[in-house]
Design an enzyme around this catalytic site. Structure first.
Site, PDB file in Angstrom:
ATOM      1  N   LYS A  62       3.776 -12.221 -33.121  1.00 47.41           N
ATOM      2  CA  LYS A  62       3.862 -11.567 -31.806  1.00 47.41           C
ATOM      3  C   LYS A  62       2.567 -11.785 -31.025  1.00 47.41           C
ATOM      4  O   LYS A  62       2.590 -12.040 -29.818  1.00 47.41           O
ATOM      5  CB  LYS A  62       4.075 -10.055 -31.989  1.00 47.41           C
ATOM      6  CG  LYS A  62       5.473  -9.662 -32.310  1.00 47.41           C
ATOM      7  CD  LYS A  62       5.578  -8.148 -32.122  1.00 47.41           C
ATOM      8  CE  LYS A  62       6.788  -7.563 -32.772  1.00 47.41           C
ATOM      9  NZ  LYS A  62       6.696  -6.117 -32.889  1.00 47.41           N
ATOM     10  N   ASN A  92      16.001  13.315 -25.196  1.00 40.59           N
ATOM     11  CA  ASN A  92      16.913  12.352 -25.821  1.00 40.59           C
ATOM     12  C   ASN A  92      18.121  13.042 -26.447  1.00 40.59           C
ATOM     13  O   ASN A  92      19.236  12.518 -26.403  1.00 40.59           O
ATOM     14  CB  ASN A  92      16.172  11.502 -26.857  1.00 40.59           C
ATOM     15  CG  ASN A  92      15.530  10.288 -26.210  1.00 40.59           C
ATOM     16  OD1 ASN A  92      15.706  10.029 -25.012  1.00 40.59           O
ATOM     17  ND2 ASN A  92      14.771   9.518 -26.968  1.00 40.59           N
ATOM     18  N   LEU A 111      27.669   9.877 -18.314  1.00 41.91           N
ATOM     19  CA  LEU A 111      29.010  10.410 -18.550  1.00 41.91           C
ATOM     20  C   LEU A 111      30.014   9.263 -18.687  1.00 41.91           C
ATOM     21  O   LEU A 111      31.174   9.412 -18.330  1.00 41.91           O
ATOM     22  CB  LEU A 111      29.416  11.327 -17.395  1.00 41.91           C
ATOM     23  CG  LEU A 111      28.752  12.707 -17.342  1.00 41.91           C
ATOM     24  CD1 LEU A 111      29.227  13.499 -16.126  1.00 41.91           C
ATOM     25  CD2 LEU A 111      29.002  13.508 -18.621  1.00 41.91           C
ATOM     26  N   CYS A 145      16.556   4.826 -30.211  1.00 41.56           N
ATOM     27  CA  CYS A 145      15.989   6.128 -29.814  1.00 41.56           C
ATOM     28  C   CYS A 145      16.931   7.306 -30.008  1.00 41.56           C
ATOM     29  O   CYS A 145      16.595   8.235 -30.730  1.00 41.56           O
ATOM     30  CB  CYS A 145      15.545   6.043 -28.358  1.00 41.56           C
ATOM     31  SG  CYS A 145      14.386   4.695 -28.114  1.00 41.56           S
ATOM     32  N   ARG A 147      19.679  -2.551 -32.844  1.00 37.23           N
ATOM     33  CA  ARG A 147      19.468  -1.421 -33.746  1.00 37.23           C
ATOM     34  C   ARG A 147      20.511  -0.333 -33.474  1.00 37.23           C
ATOM     35  O   ARG A 147      20.721   0.061 -32.335  1.00 37.23           O
ATOM     36  CB  ARG A 147      18.047  -0.861 -33.579  1.00 37.23           C
ATOM     37  CG  ARG A 147      17.011  -1.756 -34.242  1.00 37.23           C
ATOM     38  CD  ARG A 147      15.616  -1.263 -34.008  1.00 37.23           C
ATOM     39  NE  ARG A 147      15.185  -1.510 -32.642  1.00 37.23           N
ATOM     40  CZ  ARG A 147      14.001  -1.117 -32.155  1.00 37.23           C
ATOM     41  NH1 ARG A 147      13.155  -0.473 -32.926  1.00 37.23           N
ATOM     42  NH2 ARG A 147      13.669  -1.388 -30.907  1.00 37.23           N
TER      43      ARG A 147
HETATM   44  C1  UGA Z   1      16.740   6.194 -24.352  1.00 34.59           C
HETATM   45  C2  UGA Z   1      16.486   7.154 -23.173  1.00 34.59           C
HETATM   46  O1  UGA Z   1      17.486   6.945 -22.175  1.00 34.59           O
HETATM   47  C3  UGA Z   1      15.086   6.914 -22.564  1.00 34.59           C
HETATM   48  O2  UGA Z   1      14.838   7.875 -21.553  1.00 34.59           O
HETATM   49  C4  UGA Z   1      14.033   7.061 -23.672  1.00 34.59           C
HETATM   50  O3  UGA Z   1      12.722   6.799 -23.191  1.00 34.59           O
HETATM   51  C5  UGA Z   1      14.353   6.061 -24.777  1.00 34.59           C
HETATM   52  O4  UGA Z   1      15.662   6.334 -25.297  1.00 34.59           O
HETATM   53  C6  UGA Z   1      13.316   6.228 -25.862  1.00 34.59           C
HETATM   54  O5  UGA Z   1      13.259   7.297 -26.475  1.00 34.59           O
HETATM   55  O6  UGA Z   1      12.459   5.344 -26.038  1.00 34.59           O
HETATM   56  P1  UGA Z   1      17.483   3.625 -24.560  1.00 34.59           P
HETATM   57  O7  UGA Z   1      17.572   3.870 -26.027  1.00 34.59           O
HETATM   58  O8  UGA Z   1      16.777   2.413 -24.069  1.00 34.59           O
HETATM   59  O9  UGA Z   1      16.771   4.880 -23.824  1.00 34.59           O
HETATM   60  O10 UGA Z   1      18.986   3.542 -24.048  1.00 34.59           O
HETATM   61  P2  UGA Z   1      19.949   4.403 -23.109  1.00 34.59           P
HETATM   62  O11 UGA Z   1      20.026   3.782 -21.777  1.00 34.59           O
HETATM   63  O12 UGA Z   1      19.584   5.837 -23.179  1.00 34.59           O
HETATM   64  O13 UGA Z   1      21.348   4.175 -23.840  1.00 34.59           O
HETATM   65  C7  UGA Z   1      21.552   4.652 -25.175  1.00 34.59           C
HETATM   66  C8  UGA Z   1      22.959   4.406 -25.623  1.00 34.59           C
HETATM   67  O14 UGA Z   1      23.863   5.257 -24.944  1.00 34.59           O
HETATM   68  C9  UGA Z   1      23.482   2.994 -25.410  1.00 34.59           C
HETATM   69  O15 UGA Z   1      24.138   2.564 -26.575  1.00 34.59           O
HETATM   70  C10 UGA Z   1      24.453   3.129 -24.253  1.00 34.59           C
HETATM   71  O16 UGA Z   1      25.472   2.168 -24.290  1.00 34.59           O
HETATM   72  C11 UGA Z   1      24.985   4.530 -24.485  1.00 34.59           C
HETATM   73  N1  UGA Z   1      25.506   5.193 -23.270  1.00 34.59           N
HETATM   74  C12 UGA Z   1      24.690   5.466 -22.218  1.00 34.59           C
HETATM   75  C13 UGA Z   1      26.843   5.592 -23.224  1.00 34.59           C
HETATM   76  O17 UGA Z   1      27.613   5.374 -24.180  1.00 34.59           O
HETATM   77  N2  UGA Z   1      27.296   6.239 -22.108  1.00 34.59           N
HETATM   78  C14 UGA Z   1      26.495   6.522 -21.054  1.00 34.59           C
HETATM   79  O18 UGA Z   1      26.988   7.145 -20.083  1.00 34.59           O
HETATM   80  C15 UGA Z   1      25.158   6.116 -21.109  1.00 34.59           C
END
Ligand code: UGA
Length: 452
Positions: free
Chosen positions: A35, A229, A271, A281, A348
């Site tokens: 990296k 989260n 939603l 996360c 992941r």
């Molecule tokens: C999440 C949080 O959204 C961030 O605010 C936080 O900083 C981050 O974790 C972290 O702790 O580092 P992330 O894991 O990048 O971010 O992804 P998200 O956008 O939250 O999506 C998570 C999962 O939920 C995905 O698999 C997505 O497909 C799913 N999702 C999201 C749904 O199934 N429905 C939704 O309406 C939104």
């Protein structure tokens, strides 16, 4: 300011390039030689929109090394962004954090002042533990430095990491001394006041208002991260639970989500019903929250239920498919998308990989496609007998059904009529409610969405 960032993963790299772009002098510490080599060549070890462009634009202010102690001596702020992988009981393991801090203390010099900022997601009380490690290391070395510790949790989303860093909703600082708060205020002033000129490829979002800096005690700051989260996770699980009922009673979950989301107390985001949440996360942090609670003999049934519903969601999708095909054994199933969400190659805890495992277990043969996540998926799936297709058209060849698992924008432009003709039976399970059901049916498919 002179900033040292230890750990150049998603959070570390996005923070490093953003802070360098804002004019700070940043040194990123990365122990992984591969990296580090990439970073020194101006290449990003992660797939994240805009990151290489910003690396290029900020290169005068940005340096990378593997020498923590050397990078710390004249730093004003030391940001800790190393990984905190889950232990067997779900609790976040902070041994990388402790090691980073111990090595940082090895580089501190007498008479200087340092502010250590914890950005990694850590268990409650880690700030105190970090201070103890620093004091012990400095005492052993006979060094008298003035050290402050602050908690500064990160809320960036993968795929939107730079946007979330430059245009956050809020900045949380948990600190016990005014010195630490002042340092973080100086660090983030260009963001808090939005005084920088946005990079052309990362324009300031329309209607964006200045983010508040919330100062609080370290324990509350640490808990804010987990609570945020967990709340996002349970919002998704809630709509998925409603989606199941929609299917029973003949309602459309998209309509229900729109109808409830217009209430500002509920809000329209997170939603979207579908396969459920994955990534590094939400699964890890909900488990860690339960582990923290368990340490205190406290139960959190709502968070537990969110996790149960999330696991069930994968199985419900497979059952839906089985309902259509009747028998899964010996069937050929194609999975569109492997990343845990679009715009990332991260797999992941990806729902798509769970589908691959469940279907293989049930005797189906699985073919997969993803625009960028295949190399990482190959590592994650290991020996599983899976066919990796170069494009969605090859994927469809001879399939008994397709499941859309990741809503990549490129899939919107597929010629679905061509795809359906290549399949053995044209069944499409839309695990993200991504397609227009009518269009898919017109292309010759039997269409099955989630909660509609
Ligand atoms: C999440 C949080 O959204 C961030 O605010 C936080 O900083 C981050 O974790 C972290 O702790 O580092 P992330 O894991 O990048 O971010 O992804 P998200 O956008 O939250 O999506 C998570 C999962 O939920 C995905 O698999 C997505 O497909 C799913 N999702 C999201 C749904 O199934 N429905 C939704 O309406 C939104």
């Amino acid at each position: 300011m002179r900033i040292t960032i230890i750990g150049i993963g998603y959070v570390g790299l996005a923070t490093a390039v953003a802070l360098a772009y804002l004019g700070h002098n940043v040194v990123g510490v990365e122990k992984d030689p591969y990296k580090l080599k990439l970073l020194r060549e101006g290449k990003s070890p992660i797939h994240e929109p805009g990151i290489e462009e910003l690396l290029e634009q900020s290169k005068e202010k940005l340096d990378f090394t593997d020498d923590i102690a050397g990078a710390v001596a004249d730093a004003d702020l030391i940001l800790i962004a190393v990984g905190t992988p889950p232990k067997m009981n779900g609790e976040a393991d902070i041994h990388y954090v402790e090691e980073a801090v111990r090595q940082a203390a090895m580089g501190m010099v007498s008479g200087s002042t340092y502010v250590i900022v914890i950005k990694s997601t850590v268990p409650i009380g880690t700030g105190r533990r970090v201070m103890h490690v620093v004091r012990k290391t400095l005492a052993k070395r006979g060094v008298e430095a003035n050290v402050h510790v602050a908690s500064n949790p990160e809320f960036l989303r993968e795929g939107m990491a730079l946007r979330d860093t430059l245009y956050p909703d809020r900045i949380i600082v948990g600190a016990e001394t005014p010195k630490a708060v002042e340092a973080l205020l100086r660090l983030y002033r260009p963001i808090l006041e939005q005084t920088f000129i946005p990079p052309p490829f990362l324009p300031r979002p329309e209607g964006y208002s200045l983010p508040p800096l919330v100062t609080t005690d370290p324990t509350s700051a640490e808990l804010i991260k987990y609570a945020a989260n967990a709340f996002l996770a349970l919002k998704i699980s809630f709509i998925n639970e409603i989606a199941g009922l929609c299917e029973k009673v003949g309602a459309d979950v998209k309509e229900v989500a729109r109808g409830i989301g217009l209430d500002p107390r509920i809000g329209p985001h997170f939603l979207q019903a579908g396969l459920g949440w994955g990534g590094s996360c939400l699964p890890k942090d909900t488990a860690a929250l339960l582990a923290v609670a368990a340490e205190y003999g406290y139960t959190m049934p709502i968070v537990e239920a969110a996790r149960v519903v999330n696991t069930r969601q994968r199985h419900l999708i497979v059952e839906k498919l089985q309902g259509e095909l009747k028998i899964l054994r010996g069937r050929i199933i194609g999975i569109l998308g492997l990343a845990f969400k679009p715009e990332t190659d991260d797999v992941r805890e990806s729902p798509a990989l769970d589908l691959v495992r469940i279907l293989t277990e049930r005797g189906a043969h699985v073919k997969v496609h993803d625009p960028i996540a295949i190399p990482k998926a190959k590592v994650a799936l290991g020996e599983l007998p899976v066919d990796y297709a170069d494009d969605p058209y090859t994927l469809a060849e001879g399939c008994d059904a397709l499941i859309l698992a990741t809503e990549w924008e490129t899939y919107r432009h597929l010629n679905l009529a061509v795809i359906s003709r290549r399949m053995n039976t044209p069944v499409l399970v839309d695990g993200r409610n991504f397609f227009n059901a009518e269009q898919v049916r017109r292309a010759g498919f039997i269409y099955l969405g989630v909660g509609r």
